[in-house]
Design a protein around this motif. Sequence first.
Motif, PDB file in Angstrom:
ATOM      1  N   ALA A  14       0.846  -1.202   0.000  1.00 47.53           N
ATOM      2  CA  ALA A  14       0.000   0.000   0.000  1.00 47.53           C
ATOM      3  C   ALA A  14       0.878   1.247   0.000  1.00 47.53           C
ATOM      4  CB  ALA A  14      -0.911   0.003   1.222  1.00 47.53           C
ATOM      5  N   TRP A  15       0.361   2.270  -0.674  1.00 45.79           N
ATOM      6  CA  TRP A  15       1.086   3.534  -0.796  1.00 45.79           C
ATOM      7  C   TRP A  15       0.215   4.670  -0.272  1.00 45.79           C
ATOM      8  CZ3 TRP A  15       6.050   3.590  -2.692  1.00 45.79           C
ATOM      9  CH2 TRP A  15       6.476   2.455  -3.405  1.00 45.79           C
ATOM     10  N   LEU A  16       0.862   5.734   0.178  1.00 50.13           N
ATOM     11  CA  LEU A  16       0.172   6.950   0.600  1.00 50.13           C
ATOM     12  C   LEU A  16       0.779   8.139  -0.129  1.00 50.13           C
ATOM     13  CD1 LEU A  16       0.207   6.372   4.469  1.00 50.13           C
ATOM     14  CD2 LEU A  16      -1.798   6.221   2.982  1.00 50.13           C
ATOM     15  N   LEU A  24      -2.558  12.106   8.238  1.00 47.91           N
ATOM     16  CA  LEU A  24      -2.348  11.087   9.275  1.00 47.91           C
ATOM     17  C   LEU A  24      -1.471  11.603  10.416  1.00 47.91           C
ATOM     18  CD1 LEU A  24      -1.715   7.840   7.201  1.00 47.91           C
ATOM     19  CD2 LEU A  24      -3.539   8.193   8.859  1.00 47.91           C
ATOM     20  N   LEU A  25      -0.454  12.391  10.063  1.00 53.08           N
ATOM     21  CA  LEU A  25       0.478  12.883  11.073  1.00 53.08           C
ATOM     22  C   LEU A  25       0.021  14.183  11.723  1.00 53.08           C
ATOM     23  CD1 LEU A  25       3.932  12.207   9.315  1.00 53.08           C
ATOM     24  CD2 LEU A  25       2.662  10.733  10.890  1.00 53.08           C
ATOM     25  N   ALA A  43      10.293   8.494  -0.788  1.00 50.59           N
ATOM     26  CA  ALA A  43       9.160   8.810  -1.660  1.00 50.59           C
ATOM     27  C   ALA A  43       9.555   8.510  -3.099  1.00 50.59           C
ATOM     28  CB  ALA A  43       8.766  10.275  -1.519  1.00 50.59           C
ATOM     29  N   VAL A  44       8.620   7.952  -3.851  1.00 50.81           N
ATOM     30  CA  VAL A  44       8.861   7.644  -5.258  1.00 50.81           C
ATOM     31  C   VAL A  44       7.710   8.179  -6.092  1.00 50.81           C
ATOM     32  CG1 VAL A  44      10.225   5.582  -4.774  1.00 50.81           C
ATOM     33  CG2 VAL A  44       7.768   5.377  -5.084  1.00 50.81           C
ATOM     34  N   ARG A  45       8.005   8.427  -7.344  1.00 52.56           N
ATOM     35  CA  ARG A  45       6.958   8.870  -8.271  1.00 52.56           C
ATOM     36  C   ARG A  45       6.315   7.630  -8.874  1.00 52.56           C
ATOM     37  NH1 ARG A  45       6.506  14.042  -8.448  1.00 52.56           N
ATOM     38  NH2 ARG A  45       8.292  15.335  -7.946  1.00 52.56           N
ATOM     39  N   PRO A  55       5.557   4.359   0.971  1.00 51.86           N
ATOM     40  CA  PRO A  55       4.914   3.130   1.436  1.00 51.86           C
ATOM     41  C   PRO A  55       4.133   3.376   2.729  1.00 51.86           C
ATOM     42  CG  PRO A  55       7.151   2.672   0.733  1.00 51.86           C
ATOM     43  CD  PRO A  55       6.998   4.166   0.756  1.00 51.86           C
ATOM     44  N   ALA A  56       2.903   2.897   2.772  1.00 49.02           N
ATOM     45  CA  ALA A  56       2.051   3.092   3.953  1.00 49.02           C
ATOM     46  C   ALA A  56       2.689   2.463   5.194  1.00 49.02           C
ATOM     47  CB  ALA A  56       0.671   2.499   3.698  1.00 49.02           C
ATOM     48  N   ALA A  57       3.475   1.415   5.008  1.00 50.99           N
ATOM     49  CA  ALA A  57       4.118   0.735   6.136  1.00 50.99           C
ATOM     50  C   ALA A  57       5.123   1.627   6.863  1.00 50.99           C
ATOM     51  CB  ALA A  57       4.817  -0.532   5.653  1.00 50.99           C
TER      52      ALA A  57
END
Length: 123
Positions: A14-16, A24-25, A43-45, A55-57
């Motif tokens: 999962a990605w955010l 979230l923060l 972070a990636v495009r 990554p959500a993790a």
Amino acid sequence: MTEIDAKIDALVPAWLTLPDIAELLGVEVTRVRQLVKEGQVIAVRRGENRALHVPAAFIDGAEQKVVKGLTGTLTLLRDDGFTDEEMLEWLFTPDESLPGTPAQALSENRGTEVKRRAQALAV
């Protein structure tokens, strides 16, 4: 920031987006961008519009912070010469001896073993 290839994209469950993480923060998007710039998260495009995703993790929504141990692990991997893509691949590839993935172990507060393995990669 890296453009993600399909193989590594498929490893991450999962990605955010950066605005999702900011929500979230409980911080501004500029603070999330700073976390990326400082190397505290990767972070990636990706996607059609090539928006930045993390990554959500990597985010502990309950604690409203970056997952404990992630930043130190990323620093160790960078010091070992890993690229962002290589770090993502290592963090999200299952390791039977952990068990699970290093990213999962970090989210379950098993960061000491993950860091030990990251340090061993340099040898």
